[in-house]
Design a protein around this motif. Structure first.
Motif, mmCIF file in Angstrom:
data_model
loop_
_atom_site.group_PDB
_atom_site.id
_atom_site.type_symbol
_atom_site.label_atom_id
_atom_site.label_comp_id
_atom_site.label_asym_id
_atom_site.label_seq_id
_atom_site.Cartn_x
_atom_site.Cartn_y
_atom_site.Cartn_z
ATOM 1 N N LEU A 104 12.406 -4.551 -4.541
ATOM 2 C CA LEU A 104 11.991 -4.635 -5.941
ATOM 3 C C LEU A 104 10.564 -5.169 -6.067
ATOM 4 C CD1 LEU A 104 12.878 -4.342 -8.903
ATOM 5 C CD2 LEU A 104 13.867 -6.642 -8.747
ATOM 6 N N LYS A 105 10.240 -6.139 -5.250
ATOM 7 C CA LYS A 105 8.888 -6.716 -5.271
ATOM 8 C C LYS A 105 7.841 -5.670 -4.891
ATOM 9 C CE LYS A 105 6.190 -10.606 -3.483
ATOM 10 N NZ LYS A 105 6.195 -11.787 -2.596
ATOM 11 N N ALA A 106 8.187 -4.826 -3.898
ATOM 12 C CA ALA A 106 7.241 -3.809 -3.427
ATOM 13 C C ALA A 106 7.113 -2.638 -4.398
ATOM 14 C CB ALA A 106 7.673 -3.298 -2.057
ATOM 15 N N ALA A 107 8.255 -2.216 -4.980
ATOM 16 C CA ALA A 107 8.246 -1.014 -5.825
ATOM 17 C C ALA A 107 8.072 -1.332 -7.312
ATOM 18 C CB ALA A 107 9.538 -0.219 -5.616
ATOM 19 N N GLY A 108 8.366 -2.573 -7.716
ATOM 20 C CA GLY A 108 8.219 -2.948 -9.118
ATOM 21 C C GLY A 108 9.452 -2.657 -9.954
ATOM 22 N N LYS A 109 10.215 -1.642 -9.520
ATOM 23 C CA LYS A 109 11.468 -1.306 -10.223
ATOM 24 C C LYS A 109 12.454 -0.759 -9.193
ATOM 25 C CE LYS A 109 9.763 3.320 -11.530
ATOM 26 N NZ LYS A 109 8.544 3.236 -10.700
ATOM 27 N N LEU A 110 13.739 -0.875 -9.508
ATOM 28 C CA LEU A 110 14.767 -0.462 -8.561
ATOM 29 C C LEU A 110 16.061 -0.205 -9.317
ATOM 30 C CD1 LEU A 110 15.208 -0.881 -5.115
ATOM 31 C CD2 LEU A 110 16.902 -2.388 -6.093
ATOM 32 N N THR A 111 16.796 0.788 -8.870
ATOM 33 C CA THR A 111 18.133 1.044 -9.402
ATOM 34 C C THR A 111 19.142 0.710 -8.312
ATOM 35 O OG1 THR A 111 17.362 2.795 -10.877
ATOM 36 C CG2 THR A 111 19.699 2.791 -10.327
ATOM 37 N N ALA A 112 20.122 -0.106 -8.636
ATOM 38 C CA ALA A 112 21.134 -0.507 -7.661
ATOM 39 C C ALA A 112 22.514 -0.061 -8.138
ATOM 40 C CB ALA A 112 21.116 -2.019 -7.460
#
Length: 265
Positions: free
Chosen positions: A50-58
């Motif tokens: 999340l830190k690297a991509a800025g957004k994430l779906t889990a």
């Protein structure tokens, strides 16, 4: 406070920062990527991704884990959590809803349902850019096995006809809480481009591969007798006396095409 892993969900939480860092560096997420994590658990991979991509779906099935994930992610980035069984998630529709042509998928998969999850992902490869999974080492060995290997089988053939399988590195039991009783491995799957894919009927490929490996010590003429006779097998440029474990994935494609032709007669 750490969650108690549930046996019913096959939970083993990764906690060793060295391996977490290695996995994240192998995925190398970018801001423009849409990353989907299967089974985030306590968020060991979720937060650095999340830190690297800025957004994430889990995608998480265990409702007890969701509030803690949301709390830990609040100051890191934009986390969307889908409470669902991953086998019921339509990745093609998910990619469309997120406004991207293809997803990047990652996860520490529950070992007891790893094969169903793999085949579910294969069904949506048109909407997937790549996959990085932590799996039981034995499963990764089977996925990447070459013809002639003792562990080469149905999983090897079906996956290698759909993607490039790249084993990356092993992870010891002590990297997890609780430690599993098996060694783990991280693997990268790269779906084949349309021009690299076979053009046989997928259901016929599956039928031939399943029958051929159902009794792997039998010759193909015996194993496939309900589908193809010896002459039909020869017409696919395959020796009827050979065993399934000696055939390359493309051999099964030719057998499936002969089976398809016979079915139309």
């Amino acid at each position: 406070m750490s969650a108690r892993p549930k046996k019913s969900f096959g939970q083993h939480f990764l906690h060793d920062q060295r391996y977490i860092g290695q996995i994240v560096s192998m995925i190398a997420p970018r801001v423009e990527d849409v990353v989907v994590e299967i089974g985030p658990g306590e968020g060991a991979l979720t937060l650095p991704l999340l830190k690297a991509a800025g957004k994430l779906t889990a995608i998480e099935l265990d409702t007890d884990l969701i509030p803690g994930l949301q709390t830990r992610a609040a100051s890191v980035g934009e986390l969307q959590i889908i409470h669902a069984d991953v086998l019921k998630v339509d990745f093609t529709a998910l990619a469309q809803s997120l406004g991207v042509p293809r997803l990047r998928i990652a996860g520490n998969l529950p070992y007891y349902i790893s094969s169903p999850i793999l085949f579910h992902c294969v069904d949506h490869f048109g909407a997937i850019q790549d996959l990085h999974f932590m799996l039981q080492k034995e499963v990764v060995d089977r996925m990447a096995a070459e013809p002639g290997s003792k562990v080469y089988g149905r999983l090897s053939v079906m996956l290698q006809l759909a993607c490039r399988v790249e084993p990356l590195f092993d992870v010891p039991p002590e990297a997890f809480r609780p430690p599993p009783k098996v060694e783990s491995s991280v693997v990268r799957l790269l779906p084949l481009l349309p021009e690299q894919q076979h053009d046989a009927d997928p259901t016929h490929v599956y039928a031939v591969v399943k029958a051929a490996f159902a009794q792997r010590r039998k010759t193909l003429s015996n194993a496939l007798k309900q589908l193809l006779d010896s002459d039909a097998i020869r017409s696919a440029d395959v020796d009827p006396k050979a065993r399934a474990e000696t055939l390359a994935p493309e051999d099964f494609v030719r057998l499936a095409k002969v089976y398809s032709a016979q079915s139309r007669e």
